[in-house]
Design a protein around this motif. Structure first.
Motif, PDB file in Angstrom:
ATOM      1  N   SER A 184      -8.371  -4.122  -3.994  1.00 14.86           N
ATOM      2  CA  SER A 184      -7.268  -3.172  -4.139  1.00 14.86           C
ATOM      3  C   SER A 184      -7.733  -1.956  -4.925  1.00 14.86           C
ATOM      4  N   ASN A 244      -8.122  -3.512   1.150  1.00 15.81           N
ATOM      5  CA  ASN A 244      -9.022  -3.916   2.224  1.00 15.81           C
ATOM      6  C   ASN A 244      -9.366  -5.387   2.086  1.00 15.81           C
ATOM      7  N   ARG A 273      -0.824   1.746   9.593  1.00 15.31           N
ATOM      8  CA  ARG A 273      -1.128   3.137   9.273  1.00 15.31           C
ATOM      9  C   ARG A 273      -1.907   3.713  10.457  1.00 15.31           C
ATOM     10  N   GLU A 306       0.841  -1.199   0.000  1.00 13.37           N
ATOM     11  CA  GLU A 306       0.000   0.000   0.000  1.00 13.37           C
ATOM     12  C   GLU A 306       0.879   1.252   0.000  1.00 13.37           C
ATOM     13  N   MET A 353      -1.278  -2.561   7.424  1.00 12.42           N
ATOM     14  CA  MET A 353      -1.000  -2.335   6.004  1.00 12.42           C
ATOM     15  C   MET A 353      -0.775  -3.671   5.304  1.00 12.42           C
ATOM     16  N   ASN A 405      -8.311  -1.458  11.958  1.00 12.11           N
ATOM     17  CA  ASN A 405      -9.089  -0.654  11.008  1.00 12.11           C
ATOM     18  C   ASN A 405     -10.276   0.028  11.696  1.00 12.11           C
ATOM     19  N   ASP A 429      -3.091   2.319  -3.954  1.00 15.21           N
ATOM     20  CA  ASP A 429      -3.485   3.387  -3.038  1.00 15.21           C
ATOM     21  C   ASP A 429      -4.096   2.853  -1.753  1.00 15.21           C
ATOM     22  N   ASP A 430      -4.768   1.711  -1.849  1.00 11.75           N
ATOM     23  CA  ASP A 430      -5.451   1.182  -0.660  1.00 11.75           C
ATOM     24  C   ASP A 430      -5.718  -0.300  -0.870  1.00 11.75           C
ATOM     25  N   SER A 477     -10.891   0.316  -8.621  1.00 14.65           N
ATOM     26  CA  SER A 477     -10.929  -0.659  -7.524  1.00 14.65           C
ATOM     27  C   SER A 477     -11.163  -2.032  -8.125  1.00 14.65           C
TER      28      SER A 477
END
Length: 372
Positions: free
Chosen positions: A160, A145, A202, A117, A288, A269, A142-143, A176
């Motif tokens: 992602s 989950n 993070r 990430e 992360m 989270n 960028d992210d 995404s």
């Protein structure tokens, strides 16, 4: 595969000329003797001369949906002569699929890449050899989950958020992706295939009184300071839910330089508010990840798709359509004519028998024609 392709080609060369002759055959040269040997045939007697009977039979065939060609004594009509070529369309489709596969293997690639990430790459690594392959553009994660089933340890979905930056084309966009919903760009496809939890977190801290906020990426087990403030913090323990290292909750150590440090557990989270002598703070923490992507480029895929479409069409023609032919031969006998109705089909004999019966019923309803 090469031997199989040669076999298909040789069989096609050997048999196609005979089949093609059947497709373009001049059926108006068929003799009466040949018609009398066909499985579907009926003889009639018609009043009048050959010319009148021929015109009447031509009209009756057209009414039944058979557009005839004719000579002085013979009428002929056919449907779907090209259906005999269906099997050769299947042969050709197999060769096209093989060609597409060869194009893909020679000019394409298949590789993998793991992107943490917040990081980006313009290179992937070929499966098997590990050889680096430049993409010509940059992909950033960028992210990431991951969600779980009710047991809290079995991954249900991982997603992602990828950003593509192509300096040459002056283009940037974000998508995404999840499993079976990949990212495509310039013929390169990025599939969500795996993920890897990282030993970093993070953390975002917000001082509510001033709305001042700062984000951090911190390793597990190390103390971190907020620059130009007395605040220090760290993640000193964690609970792991799976063998992959997915963290469900973390233990946070927090100090603002006044009084004893605050130590508390919080879900991964998630966010939590704490009150300290220096004020109230909101703290959020999330583990992360690195997203695992399978990356492929296959220029031959559209050739393969075309071959598959041709195969489906060829199979349909070969199995469900047939070449059907009908003849009407007319002989003059004194003041009346003898009429021979005959027909044949390359396949589906039962279905053709029903069509042939429908033509015969049309003739039976004509008052000037009777069965012999």
């Amino acid at each position: 595969l090469l031997l199989f392709s040669v076999n298909l080609i040789v069989c096609t060369i050997d048999r196609l000329p005979d089949v093609w002759r059947m497709v373009v055959l001049n059926n108006l040269e068929t003799s009466r003797e040949k018609l009398t040997k066909m499985p579907q045939r009926i003889e009639y007697v018609a009043d009048g001369e050959v010319q009148t009977t021929t015109a009447m039979m031509s009209e009756l065939l057209a009414t039944a949906g058979w557009k005839p060609q004719q000579t002085d004594t013979l009428l002929f009509s056919q449907k779907m002569p090209w259906s005999r070529l269906g099997v050769y369309a299947v042969h050709l489709s197999i060769l096209i699929i093989f060609a597409g596969a060869i194009i893909g293997s020679l000019t394409g690639f298949k590789g993998n890449v793991m992107i943490p990430e917040g990081s980006a790459t313009d290179t992937i690594y070929e499966q098997g050899s590990g050889k680096p392959i430049p993409l010509g553009f940059e992909v950033r994660c960028d992210d990431f989950n991951v969600s779980y089933y009710g047991d809290g340890s079995t991954p249900k979905e991982f997603r992602s958020v990828l950003a593509v930056r192509d300096q040459a084309a002056d283009r940037t966009f974000t998508k995404s992706i999840v499993v079976n919903d990949p990212l495509d760009y310039k013929g390169v496809t990025f599939y969500q295939s795996s993920y890897e939890p990282m030993p970093t977190f993070r953390v975002t801290i917000t001082q509510k009184a001033t709305a001042k906020q700062q984000g951090f990426e911190i390793p597990f087990g190390e103390k971190t300071s907020w620059p130009d403030t007395p605040i220090e913090f760290g993640i000193i323990n964690q609970q792991v839910a799976s063998r992959m290292g997915d963290v469900t909750s973390v233990k946070v150590w927090f100090s603002d330089g006044k009084g004893d440090p605050e130590i508390f557990w919080m879900d991964n989270n998630s966010s939590r508010s704490i009150t300290r002598p220096s004020g109230e703070y909101a703290i959020s923490a999330s583990q992360m990840y690195a997203t695992g992507l399978q990356v492929t480029m296959d220029p031959g895929v559209w050739v393969v798709y075309f071959g598959c479409a041709l195969m489906l069409a060829g199979i349909y023609v070969a199995f469900f359509l047939s070449h059907r032919r009908v003849w009407v031969y007319i002989d003059q006998e004194s003041d009346r004519c003898r009429v021979l109705l005959a027909g044949t089909s390359s396949k589906n004999r039962l279905g053709f028998e029903k069509e042939f019966t429908a033509i015969a019923e049309q003739l039976d309803r004509c008052p000037s024609i009777n069965r012999a």
